[in-house]
Write a protein that holds these residues in place. Structure first.
Motif, PDB file in Angstrom:
ATOM      1  N   ALA A 249     -18.132 -52.686  57.540  1.00 61.41           N
ATOM      2  CA  ALA A 249     -17.228 -53.839  57.475  1.00 61.41           C
ATOM      3  C   ALA A 249     -17.957 -55.152  57.736  1.00 61.41           C
ATOM      4  O   ALA A 249     -17.518 -56.214  57.288  1.00 61.41           O
ATOM      5  CB  ALA A 249     -16.091 -53.658  58.485  1.00 61.41           C
ATOM      6  N   GLU A 250     -19.087 -55.095  58.473  1.00 63.76           N
ATOM      7  CA  GLU A 250     -19.853 -56.303  58.734  1.00 63.76           C
ATOM      8  C   GLU A 250     -20.457 -56.871  57.449  1.00 63.76           C
ATOM      9  O   GLU A 250     -20.715 -58.076  57.352  1.00 63.76           O
ATOM     10  CB  GLU A 250     -20.976 -56.007  59.733  1.00 63.76           C
ATOM     11  N   ARG A 251     -20.719 -55.994  56.481  1.00 63.62           N
ATOM     12  CA  ARG A 251     -21.289 -56.428  55.203  1.00 63.62           C
ATOM     13  C   ARG A 251     -20.504 -55.785  54.067  1.00 63.62           C
ATOM     14  O   ARG A 251     -20.974 -54.858  53.395  1.00 63.62           O
ATOM     15  CB  ARG A 251     -22.770 -56.059  55.120  1.00 63.62           C
ATOM     16  N   PRO A 252     -19.276 -56.251  53.842  1.00 66.66           N
ATOM     17  CA  PRO A 252     -18.396 -55.583  52.876  1.00 66.66           C
ATOM     18  C   PRO A 252     -18.901 -55.620  51.440  1.00 66.66           C
ATOM     19  O   PRO A 252     -18.490 -54.789  50.620  1.00 66.66           O
ATOM     20  CB  PRO A 252     -17.076 -56.357  53.025  1.00 66.66           C
ATOM     21  N   ASP A 253     -19.771 -56.555  51.114  1.00 64.90           N
ATOM     22  CA  ASP A 253     -20.253 -56.665  49.739  1.00 64.90           C
ATOM     23  C   ASP A 253     -21.583 -55.950  49.510  1.00 64.90           C
ATOM     24  O   ASP A 253     -22.105 -55.960  48.392  1.00 64.90           O
ATOM     25  CB  ASP A 253     -20.413 -58.144  49.361  1.00 64.90           C
TER      26      ASP A 253
ATOM     27  N   LEU B 109     -22.398 -44.615  49.360  1.00 66.29           N
ATOM     28  CA  LEU B 109     -22.583 -43.171  49.249  1.00 66.29           C
ATOM     29  C   LEU B 109     -22.956 -42.616  50.608  1.00 66.29           C
ATOM     30  O   LEU B 109     -23.763 -43.210  51.337  1.00 66.29           O
ATOM     31  CB  LEU B 109     -23.710 -42.838  48.267  1.00 66.29           C
ATOM     32  N   VAL B 110     -22.370 -41.466  50.969  1.00 66.98           N
ATOM     33  CA  VAL B 110     -22.848 -40.686  52.099  1.00 66.98           C
ATOM     34  C   VAL B 110     -23.821 -39.669  51.523  1.00 66.98           C
ATOM     35  O   VAL B 110     -23.505 -38.984  50.539  1.00 66.98           O
ATOM     36  CB  VAL B 110     -21.692 -39.980  52.833  1.00 66.98           C
ATOM     37  N   VAL B 111     -25.025 -39.577  52.094  1.00 63.24           N
ATOM     38  CA  VAL B 111     -26.069 -38.732  51.514  1.00 63.24           C
ATOM     39  C   VAL B 111     -26.742 -37.899  52.602  1.00 63.24           C
ATOM     40  O   VAL B 111     -26.848 -38.320  53.753  1.00 63.24           O
ATOM     41  CB  VAL B 111     -27.137 -39.570  50.775  1.00 63.24           C
ATOM     42  N   SER B 112     -27.204 -36.717  52.217  1.00 62.28           N
ATOM     43  CA  SER B 112     -27.989 -35.874  53.115  1.00 62.28           C
ATOM     44  C   SER B 112     -29.464 -36.115  52.830  1.00 62.28           C
ATOM     45  O   SER B 112     -29.835 -37.145  52.265  1.00 62.28           O
ATOM     46  CB  SER B 112     -27.617 -34.405  52.911  1.00 62.28           C
ATOM     47  N   ARG B 113     -30.301 -35.155  53.151  1.00 69.84           N
ATOM     48  CA  ARG B 113     -31.749 -35.333  52.963  1.00 69.84           C
ATOM     49  C   ARG B 113     -32.155 -35.458  51.504  1.00 69.84           C
ATOM     50  O   ARG B 113     -33.299 -35.833  51.221  1.00 69.84           O
ATOM     51  CB  ARG B 113     -32.504 -34.158  53.593  1.00 69.84           C
ATOM     52  N   VAL B 114     -31.244 -35.158  50.567  1.00 66.18           N
ATOM     53  CA  VAL B 114     -31.629 -35.239  49.152  1.00 66.18           C
ATOM     54  C   VAL B 114     -32.009 -36.657  48.764  1.00 66.18           C
ATOM     55  O   VAL B 114     -32.685 -36.870  47.746  1.00 66.18           O
ATOM     56  CB  VAL B 114     -30.495 -34.734  48.229  1.00 66.18           C
ATOM     57  N   ALA B 115     -31.591 -37.657  49.531  1.00 71.54           N
ATOM     58  CA  ALA B 115     -31.924 -39.051  49.200  1.00 71.54           C
ATOM     59  C   ALA B 115     -33.119 -39.564  49.989  1.00 71.54           C
ATOM     60  O   ALA B 115     -33.481 -40.736  49.875  1.00 71.54           O
ATOM     61  CB  ALA B 115     -30.717 -39.956  49.455  1.00 71.54           C
ATOM     62  N   ASP B 116     -33.747 -38.692  50.799  1.00 70.95           N
ATOM     63  CA  ASP B 116     -34.871 -39.157  51.622  1.00 70.95           C
ATOM     64  C   ASP B 116     -36.083 -39.524  50.789  1.00 70.95           C
ATOM     65  O   ASP B 116     -36.803 -40.470  51.091  1.00 70.95           O
ATOM     66  CB  ASP B 116     -35.286 -38.072  52.626  1.00 70.95           C
ATOM     67  N   GLU B 117     -36.356 -38.746  49.735  1.00 77.22           N
ATOM     68  CA  GLU B 117     -37.612 -38.893  49.022  1.00 77.22           C
ATOM     69  C   GLU B 117     -37.395 -39.213  47.554  1.00 77.22           C
ATOM     70  O   GLU B 117     -36.633 -38.532  46.865  1.00 77.22           O
ATOM     71  CB  GLU B 117     -38.445 -37.606  49.104  1.00 77.22           C
ATOM     72  N   GLY B 118     -38.063 -40.277  47.116  1.00 75.54           N
ATOM     73  CA  GLY B 118     -38.261 -40.477  45.696  1.00 75.54           C
ATOM     74  C   GLY B 118     -37.092 -40.984  44.893  1.00 75.54           C
ATOM     75  O   GLY B 118     -37.287 -41.628  43.874  1.00 75.54           O
ATOM     76  N   ILE B 119     -35.844 -40.706  45.293  1.00 70.00           N
ATOM     77  CA  ILE B 119     -34.712 -41.117  44.477  1.00 70.00           C
ATOM     78  C   ILE B 119     -34.686 -42.638  44.390  1.00 70.00           C
ATOM     79  O   ILE B 119     -34.701 -43.328  45.402  1.00 70.00           O
ATOM     80  CB  ILE B 119     -33.388 -40.589  45.069  1.00 70.00           C
ATOM     81  N   ASP B 120     -34.633 -43.143  43.178  1.00 69.92           N
ATOM     82  CA  ASP B 120     -34.708 -44.593  42.970  1.00 69.92           C
ATOM     83  C   ASP B 120     -33.304 -45.187  42.992  1.00 69.92           C
ATOM     84  O   ASP B 120     -32.534 -45.035  42.041  1.00 69.92           O
ATOM     85  CB  ASP B 120     -35.388 -44.883  41.634  1.00 69.92           C
ATOM     86  N   LEU B 121     -32.952 -45.840  44.087  1.00 70.49           N
ATOM     87  CA  LEU B 121     -31.675 -46.525  44.217  1.00 70.49           C
ATOM     88  C   LEU B 121     -31.987 -47.985  44.534  1.00 70.49           C
ATOM     89  O   LEU B 121     -31.879 -48.434  45.670  1.00 70.49           O
ATOM     90  CB  LEU B 121     -30.835 -45.881  45.329  1.00 70.49           C
ATOM     91  N   PRO B 122     -32.411 -48.750  43.524  1.00 71.84           N
ATOM     92  CA  PRO B 122     -33.070 -50.036  43.759  1.00 71.84           C
ATOM     93  C   PRO B 122     -32.193 -51.129  44.334  1.00 71.84           C
ATOM     94  O   PRO B 122     -32.718 -52.110  44.839  1.00 71.84           O
ATOM     95  CB  PRO B 122     -33.578 -50.421  42.362  1.00 71.84           C
ATOM     96  N   ASP B 123     -30.866 -50.985  44.258  1.00 73.83           N
ATOM     97  CA  ASP B 123     -30.011 -52.075  44.715  1.00 73.83           C
ATOM     98  C   ASP B 123     -29.410 -51.838  46.090  1.00 73.83           C
ATOM     99  O   ASP B 123     -28.554 -52.607  46.527  1.00 73.83           O
ATOM    100  CB  ASP B 123     -28.881 -52.308  43.701  1.00 73.83           C
ATOM    101  N   ALA B 124     -29.809 -50.772  46.779  1.00 70.26           N
ATOM    102  CA  ALA B 124     -29.272 -50.517  48.111  1.00 70.26           C
ATOM    103  C   ALA B 124     -29.720 -51.622  49.060  1.00 70.26           C
ATOM    104  O   ALA B 124     -30.884 -52.001  49.084  1.00 70.26           O
ATOM    105  CB  ALA B 124     -29.742 -49.161  48.615  1.00 70.26           C
ATOM    106  N   GLU B 125     -28.769 -52.157  49.838  1.00 76.42           N
ATOM    107  CA  GLU B 125     -29.056 -53.274  50.736  1.00 76.42           C
ATOM    108  C   GLU B 125     -28.867 -52.909  52.202  1.00 76.42           C
ATOM    109  O   GLU B 125     -29.373 -53.599  53.080  1.00 76.42           O
ATOM    110  CB  GLU B 125     -28.125 -54.449  50.408  1.00 76.42           C
ATOM    111  N   LEU B 126     -28.116 -51.832  52.458  1.00 75.93           N
ATOM    112  CA  LEU B 126     -27.810 -51.436  53.827  1.00 75.93           C
ATOM    113  C   LEU B 126     -27.975 -49.931  53.962  1.00 75.93           C
ATOM    114  O   LEU B 126     -27.418 -49.163  53.166  1.00 75.93           O
ATOM    115  CB  LEU B 126     -26.372 -51.838  54.184  1.00 75.93           C
ATOM    116  N   ALA B 127     -28.771 -49.503  54.935  1.00 74.56           N
ATOM    117  CA  ALA B 127     -28.918 -48.085  55.242  1.00 74.56           C
ATOM    118  C   ALA B 127     -28.355 -47.846  56.637  1.00 74.56           C
ATOM    119  O   ALA B 127     -28.767 -48.500  57.597  1.00 74.56           O
ATOM    120  CB  ALA B 127     -30.379 -47.665  55.175  1.00 74.56           C
ATOM    121  N   VAL B 128     -27.402 -46.929  56.747  1.00 73.10           N
ATOM    122  CA  VAL B 128     -26.830 -46.552  58.036  1.00 73.10           C
ATOM    123  C   VAL B 128     -27.250 -45.116  58.314  1.00 73.10           C
ATOM    124  O   VAL B 128     -26.881 -44.200  57.572  1.00 73.10           O
ATOM    125  CB  VAL B 128     -25.289 -46.665  58.031  1.00 73.10           C
TER     126      VAL B 128
END
Length: 608
Positions: free
Chosen positions: A472-476, A525-544
């Motif tokens: 909610a701190e960064r809704p966009d 997206l909620v993600v498990s370890r499948v997103a730890d390596e290599g997956i190209d998600l170039p526009d992600a701005e916030l990692a929780v």
């Protein structure tokens, strides 16, 4: 610094430099005339004369306090706070630099490793054996010149040790005999007898050709390099391996300056590992190397998704004929001049014959930190003229990162600060937020076994609200929420009304959701370890990071790396349960990012 001359310098620049030395010796921003005299080896009168001259010149100010001595401070505070200072510790093989200039950092990266930083001014570099062995210099004289550029002059103790390591890395060489078989050469008879033949057995060496040369058992080259490396003697691999048929290829992108440097250093060495943060363009640099070599290439990746990404990137950024690019994994099995395969498939006996039968000119090991594992290291036995590794962080919790360089090649990298400063990669902010237990959960945690404590802390129910508040701190912002446990992922996905991508998600659905995130149809997206390596998600701005803090330091770097792109305002929020081991793990994971210059802050939720 103590001066042997008790006469203050006449030159104004030398005079203020002397005053700065006194400030540093006193370790505070103000000094008395006595402090200056003690630090510089002056008489009291000489120190007073120096200070009077600096005050008159307007470079130093003084304050007289009733009952106390007069104190002096620099008129321009920047003189004492932004000045580069290099301090070597020869016996520890370390160099500490305050306020390092970009030139200094670039020079240090050639022979040392950034071990720690306070995120502001202080940098501690370690000079390890492997750093000297891999230094990109043709001669020790050239390397010594770089060391002296950093230190401002000779440092005999440190230089002697560096030279010993430089020579140590040039004692053994693998060559191709004129009759086609491989031989191991030593620089002396004693090295062959007392080192190689003591460390290696009949499964690696057939027997001597002469006192300094031995026949090598076919296929034992990788094992020989690993064994001698562990004994402290890296082996130079100068075999004349067949590169296979020529493959015409050109790159449609222009490489950045540091990518060109990576390419050129790799081509000079013939093998190596590109080490750089996610988003720095290691894949593009690898394609640039492929285009220069124009050789048949095998690309090894950890997942089918990453194989698909490589296929798309090759199609997008090279002029390779689509018919020359193949994938070999559980979903497709096609061997082509450029083949992208998973480590798991390439390690299986029933498939290895296919890969061995091809004359690869280049093997690319993506996510190269995987190679030392017992299964994946079998791929290091595949024969190729050139080996290229790619990794954001070679750290391994089993301390076997040196195996990466043994099995593939020396590290080739760029100081992360260089990429941050140039704007190629966004430097994220990182905050560790400590989440208190609710009373019932706290009681359950207190009564649990050690293993259960870890799981209960990771899945602390209070984290659901903490994740919601963070988003909610960064809704966009486009956000990724990382979890370790599938049940927790399901609960978070339901609470946030967003998809959960895990290893149980079918490949087609997984690819669809990642593509929707890239297009902007999904912003969380909620993600498990499948997103730890290599997956190209170039526009992600916030990692929780909601859980998974018991993992490796490398995992923390990878997850932060998902948002380290050249777009601004990137941030990582780490949620750790207060009063649990998870809090310690959070600090350990984020320390590696801190050592790269990324600012890391901490706060406890509910304490504001």
């Amino acid at each position: 610094m103590t001066r042997s001359d008790s006469t203050p310098p006449a030159d104004p620049d030398a005079a203020i430099e002397a005053f700065r030395d006194a400030i540093e010796a006193a370790e505070r921003p103000v000094v008395t005339a006595t402090d200056v005299a003690t630090a510089l080896g002056y008489t009291q009168a000489a120190a007073a004369d120096l200070l009077d001259e600096l005050v008159e010149a307007g470079q130093v100010s003084s304050v007289a306090v009733d009952g106390d001595p007069v104190v002096f401070y620099a008129e321009q505070w920047a003189d004492t706070t932004t000045r580069e200072r290099v301090v070597p510790f020869p016996d520890r093989h370390e160099i500490v630099v305050d306020q390092p200039a970009q030139f200094t950092r670039a020079q240090l990266s050639q022979f040392a490793r950034l071990a720690d930083t306070n995120g502001q001014a202080g940098y501690r570099y370690e000079i390890r054996q492997a750093d000297v062995w891999a230094a990109p210099h043709d001669s020790f004289e050239s390397l010594r010149g770089t060391v002296r550029d950093v230190l401002g002059g000779p440092e005999p103790t440190l230089e002697d040790w560096i030279e010993s390591q430089w020579q140590r890395a040039r004692q053994f060489t693998l060559r191709t005999h004129e009759d086609g078989y491989t031989i191991l050469e030593a620089q002396s008879d004693s090295l062959m007898g007392n080192v190689a033949r003591e460390e290696l057995g009949d499964t690696q060496l057939h027997g001597p050709i002469d006192d300094a040369t031995s026949w090598v058992v076919e296929g034992a080259e990788a094992e020989i390099k690993r064994i001698l490396y562990e004994a402290g003697y890296p082996v130079r691999d100068e075999r004349e391996l067949d590169t296979g048929d020529r493959l015409e290829c050109s790159l449609s992108l222009e490489l950045r300056d540091y990518q060109q440097d990576w390419r050129d250093r790799f081509l000079e060495a013939g093998a190596g590992v590109l080490v750089g943060p996610a988003g720095s363009g290691k894949t593009v640099a690898a394609m640039g190397i492929l285009a220069e070599l124009e050789a048949e290439t095998l690309i090894l990746v950890p997942t089918r998704e990453l194989a698909g990404q490589w296929h798309e990137e090759l199609r997008r950024h090279t002029d390779l004929d689509p018919a020359d690019i193949g994938e070999y994994h559980g979903g497709e099995q096609s061997i082509r001049p450029v083949t992208i395969a998973t480590y798991q498939i390439a390690s299986m006996d029933r498939h290895r014959g296919l890969f061995d039968s091809r004359r690869w000119g280049l093997i690319v090991y993506d996510e190269a930190h995987r190679v030392p594992s017992p299964v994946h290291r079998l791929t290091a036995d595949l024969q190729s003229r050139h080996r290229l590794g790619l990794t954001a962080s070679p750290l391994r919790e089993d301390d076997r990162e040196r195996d990466i360089y043994t099995l593939i090649g020396p590290p080739i990298g760029t100081d992360w600060d260089t990429l941050f400063d140039a704007g190629y990669v966004e430097q994220p902010s990182v905050e560790i937020r400590y989440v208190p237990f609710e009373d019932a959960a706290k009681d359950e945690h207190a009564a649990a076994s050690t293993h259960q404590k870890r799981m209960l802390a990771a899945t602390n129910p209070a984290k659901i609200e903490a994740v919601r508040d963070t988003l909610a701190e960064r809704p966009d912002a486009k956000a990724l929420v990382f979890v370790e446990y599938l049940d927790q992922g399901d609960r978070l996905a339901n609470a946030l009304d967003v998809p959960f991508v895990s290893g149980e998600t079918p490949h087609a659905e997984r690819a669809r959701l990642f593509q929707s995130f890239r297009r902007g149809d999904l912003d969380t997206l909620v993600v498990s370890r499948v997103a730890d390596e290599g997956i190209d998600l170039p526009d992600a701005e916030l990692a929780v990071i909601a859980s998974g803090l018991g993992g490796s330091r490398r995992q923390g770097t990878q997850r932060a790396g998902r948002i380290m792109r050249p777009s601004g305002n990137a941030s990582v929020v780490v949620l750790a349960t207060e009063g649990s081991r998870e809090s310690d793990f959070a600090v350990q994971q984020m320390h590696h990012l801190s050592s790269k210059g990324v600012p890391v802050t901490e706060r406890t939720l509910g304490s504001d």
